[in-house]
Design an enzyme around this catalytic site. Structure first.
Site, PDB file in Angstrom:
ATOM      1  N   HIS A 264       6.676   2.389  -2.853  1.00  7.61           N
ATOM      2  CA  HIS A 264       5.351   2.979  -2.719  1.00  7.61           C
ATOM      3  C   HIS A 264       5.016   3.998  -3.804  1.00  7.61           C
ATOM      4  O   HIS A 264       3.860   4.349  -3.979  1.00  7.61           O
ATOM      5  CB  HIS A 264       5.228   3.661  -1.355  1.00  7.61           C
TER       6      HIS A 264
ATOM      7  N   GLU B 241       0.376   4.414   2.026  1.00  2.00           N
ATOM      8  CA  GLU B 241      -0.110   3.406   2.994  1.00  2.00           C
ATOM      9  C   GLU B 241      -1.547   3.704   3.430  1.00  2.00           C
ATOM     10  O   GLU B 241      -2.301   2.803   3.749  1.00  2.00           O
ATOM     11  CB  GLU B 241       0.788   3.399   4.233  1.00  2.00           C
TER      12      GLU B 241
ATOM     13  N   ASP C 139      10.278  -7.174   1.496  1.00  2.00           N
ATOM     14  CA  ASP C 139      10.165  -5.715   1.520  1.00  2.00           C
ATOM     15  C   ASP C 139       9.879  -5.311   2.960  1.00  2.00           C
ATOM     16  O   ASP C 139       9.532  -6.153   3.793  1.00  2.00           O
ATOM     17  CB  ASP C 139       9.008  -5.270   0.602  1.00  2.00           C
ATOM     18  N   SER C 140       9.994  -4.026   3.218  1.00  2.00           N
ATOM     19  CA  SER C 140       9.653  -3.537   4.548  1.00  2.00           C
ATOM     20  C   SER C 140       8.151  -3.641   4.799  1.00  2.00           C
ATOM     21  O   SER C 140       7.720  -3.543   5.941  1.00  2.00           O
ATOM     22  CB  SER C 140      10.101  -2.084   4.683  1.00  2.00           C
TER      23      SER C 140
ATOM     24  N   CYS D 174      11.338   4.057  -4.859  1.00  2.00           N
ATOM     25  CA  CYS D 174      10.737   3.528  -3.633  1.00  2.00           C
ATOM     26  C   CYS D 174       9.529   2.706  -4.036  1.00  2.00           C
ATOM     27  O   CYS D 174       8.791   3.085  -4.960  1.00  2.00           O
ATOM     28  CB  CYS D 174      10.305   4.687  -2.727  1.00  2.00           C
TER      29      CYS D 174
ATOM     30  N   CYS E 182      12.675  -3.912  -1.665  1.00  2.00           N
ATOM     31  CA  CYS E 182      12.734  -2.614  -0.984  1.00  2.00           C
ATOM     32  C   CYS E 182      13.972  -1.833  -1.448  1.00  2.00           C
ATOM     33  O   CYS E 182      15.091  -2.334  -1.364  1.00  2.00           O
ATOM     34  CB  CYS E 182      12.806  -2.884   0.511  1.00  2.00           C
TER      35      CYS E 182
HETATM   36  N1  DGL Z   1      10.085  -0.262   0.868  1.00  2.00           N
HETATM   37  C1  DGL Z   1      10.669   1.034   1.095  1.00  2.00           C
HETATM   38  C2  DGL Z   1      11.552   1.419  -0.104  1.00  2.00           C
HETATM   39  O1  DGL Z   1      11.339   0.991  -1.220  1.00  2.00           O
HETATM   40  C3  DGL Z   1       9.617   2.095   1.329  1.00  2.00           C
HETATM   41  C4  DGL Z   1       8.909   1.979   2.635  1.00  2.00           C
HETATM   42  C5  DGL Z   1       9.806   2.126   3.833  1.00  2.00           C
HETATM   43  O2  DGL Z   1      10.309   3.239   4.104  1.00  2.00           O
HETATM   44  O3  DGL Z   1       9.978   1.121   4.495  1.00  2.00           O
HETATM   45  O4  DGL Z   1      12.484   2.160   0.071  1.00  2.00           O
END
Ligand code: DGL
Length: 284
Positions: free
Chosen positions: A199, A161, A18-19, A197, A81
């Site tokens: 988050h 976050e 993931d990011s 997403c 992600c």
């Molecule tokens: N992991 C990203 C997503 O699910 C969210 C966080 C980001 O923008 O990196 O799209």
């Protein structure tokens, strides 16, 4: 019968990237669905957010993070992600033809189609995911008659976050984002809202407060875990139970920035304690 090579790779861990830490919601669902499996989780925290970057940049980042996991040895890759899932699958399939890859968009689309009796589906996601229209494409494959409206709610990433998931300020942001989205469904709102997403599940309670009654929330984590379980079973890649020790698999965490922050913020998403000593810093 599965091939000898499937049998020999079945003991390898599942790679998840993931990011950042948001994908730990997906890891949590994976661990629940596949408790005997081992996992490697890589959060590209140094380059978060992916959601504000161009598709080409995110696809390049995805190749780099995958390289680290592949070098460790994995039997399947989960792109936890949404933003990366929406742009990186073709490049990864080309770079790693033998590696099964599961993203979160397709399972999320299947889940919302199953929970939308009238085919009215709202999607919230990052700028990048909305721009690429990956959810619309996937949903329309299953439900060509669906009415879909999408909106980028990028600020939710920064709020989650920071641990700001509740309270009047967060509700005000949610209201401002979601009221116009709900207004796109004049006949009593959508059937469901896709949390597109990593988050957004952390914001679920607040989101629910500002939605009309009866709109269900769809989170792709569980359906993604189901897809991974099916994919492993079909390919004969489920970990042999004889190698499972006491039954619970292991997880190794990697981050591209500050393991201390990864552990602290990651706990919000993983739902269980995470020690800084469990997180290894890697450079891409
Ligand atoms: N992991 C990203 C997503 O699910 C969210 C966080 C980001 O923008 O990196 O799209």
């Amino acid at each position: 019968m599965h091939s000898d090579s499937a049998t020999s790779t079945a003991h390898l861990p599942i790679g998840v990237f993931d990011s950042g830490v948001g994908g730990l919601t997906v890891l949590r669902a994976l661990k629940k669905a596949l408790p005997h499996e081992d996992f490697l989780y890589l959060g590209d925290t140094a380059r978060l957010p992916y959601g504000t970057k161009s598709g080409a940049t995110v696809a390049r980042y995805a190749l780099q993070t995958t390289r680290v996991l592949v070098d460790q040895g994995i039997k399947l890759l989960v792109i936890a992600c949404n933003t990366a899932s929406s742009v990186a699958l073709p490049g990864l399939a080309e770079a790693y033809p033998g590696l099964p890859v599961v993203g979160v968009i397709e399972p999320g689309a299947r889940a919302c189609c199953a929970r939308a009796p009238h085919g009215r589906i709202a999607v919230i996601a990052t700028n990048g995911t909305v721009r690429g229209a990956a959810y619309q494409t996937a949903i329309l494959r299953h439900r060509p008659e669906a009415t879909i409206a999408t909106r980028s709610t990028q600020l939710f990433v920064a709020l989650a976050e920071e641990g700001w998931t509740h309270g009047p300020e967060v509700e005000a942001v949610a209201e401002r984002y979601l009221a116009p989205l709900m207004a796109e469904f004049p006949e009593g709102g959508p059937d469901c809202l896709v949390l597109g997403c990593t988050h957004f599940p952390a914001m679920a309670e607040t989101i629910r407060k500002v939605l009309p009654e009866g709109v269900c929330l769809v989170d792709s984590a569980e359906t993604t875990a189901e897809s991974v379980a099916e994919e492993l079973a079909e390919r004969g890649l489920l970990k042999p139970r004889a190698n499972s020790g006491d039954g619970s698999g292991s997880v190794r965490f990697f981050a591209t920035d500050d393991p201390e922050r990864f552990a602290r913020v990651g706990e919000i998403f993983l739902g269980t304690p995470l020690a800084v000593g469990d997180v290894t810093l890697v450079d891409l």
